[in-house]
Design a protein around this motif. Structure first.
Motif, short mmCIF file in Angstrom:
data_model
loop_
_atom_site.label_atom_id
_atom_site.label_comp_id
_atom_site.label_asym_id
_atom_site.label_seq_id
_atom_site.Cartn_x
_atom_site.Cartn_y
_atom_site.Cartn_z
N ARG A 70 -6.29 5.97 -4.24
CA ARG A 70 -6.53 4.77 -3.31
C ARG A 70 -5.34 5.29 -2.11
O ARG A 70 -6.28 4.64 -0.78
CB ARG A 70 -5.56 3.93 -3.92
N ARG A 71 -5.10 6.31 -1.84
CA ARG A 71 -4.20 6.78 -1.14
C ARG A 71 -4.73 8.49 -0.47
O ARG A 71 -5.08 8.59 -1.57
CB ARG A 71 -2.79 6.53 -1.43
N GLU B 128 -2.88 -3.55 -2.46
CA GLU B 128 -1.78 -3.83 -3.16
C GLU B 128 -0.92 -5.05 -3.41
O GLU B 128 -0.58 -3.80 -1.95
CB GLU B 128 -1.51 -3.31 -4.99
N PRO B 129 0.48 -5.67 -3.57
CA PRO B 129 1.43 -5.98 -3.17
C PRO B 129 2.07 -5.06 -2.97
O PRO B 129 3.36 -5.20 -2.39
CB PRO B 129 1.54 -7.08 -3.93
N SER B 130 1.92 -4.36 -4.44
CA SER B 130 3.81 -3.54 -4.32
C SER B 130 2.94 -2.25 -3.51
O SER B 130 4.04 -1.56 -3.05
CB SER B 130 3.02 -2.73 -5.85
N ASP B 131 1.91 -2.01 -2.21
CA ASP B 131 1.78 -1.38 -1.11
C ASP B 131 2.93 -1.92 0.09
O ASP B 131 2.57 -1.30 1.31
CB ASP B 131 0.60 -1.26 -1.16
N LEU C 3 0.71 -8.28 3.37
CA LEU C 3 -0.19 -8.86 3.77
C LEU C 3 -0.16 -10.25 3.77
O LEU C 3 0.08 -11.00 4.38
CB LEU C 3 -0.54 -9.48 2.00
N ARG C 4 -1.11 -9.94 4.16
CA ARG C 4 -1.91 -11.43 5.08
C ARG C 4 -1.91 -12.81 3.90
O ARG C 4 -2.69 -12.66 2.86
CB ARG C 4 -3.44 -11.46 5.69
#
Length: 103
Positions: free
Chosen positions: A20-21, A36-39, A65-66
């Motif tokens: 993902r990164r 994801e929320p953890s990002d 996050l929006r």
């Protein structure tokens, strides 16, 4: 001799590249797929000059996050930043970066 890495939330560990990164060594950009929320947090770019043996940190960049879940739609596109000609010595490795964007 420049290389780019990113730090997450002022941690001493660098952001690890995975499925993902990705950190572009051409532009220094950090790409995160499927956030994801953890990002969520602050990301700081670190540029290292290996010849001068020095590193410089940029300012933190917040990722949030929006709450409405809407990012807008845009047409798919392939983003390519290749030089007009790429030279490589026989037996060496070459990394060409190409990104597919869109929704």
């Amino acid at each position: 001799g420049l290389s780019y890495t990113w730090i997450f939330n002022n941690n001493t560990l660098y952001v690890q590249e995975d499925g993902r990164r990705f950190v572009s060594q051409e532009t220094g950009n950090l790409y995160i797929a499927k956030v994801e929320p953890s990002d969520v947090g602050n990301y700081t770019c670190v540029v290292t000059n290996s010849k001068a043996e020095q590193s410089v940190q940029g300012p933190p960049t917040p990722l949030t996050l929006r709450s409405d879940g809407v990012m807008g739609e845009y047409e798919p596109k392939i983003e390519v930043r290749f030089p007009e000609t790429t030279y490589a010595a026989k037996g060496s490795s070459v990394k060409l970066e190409c990104f597919a964007l869109g929704k």
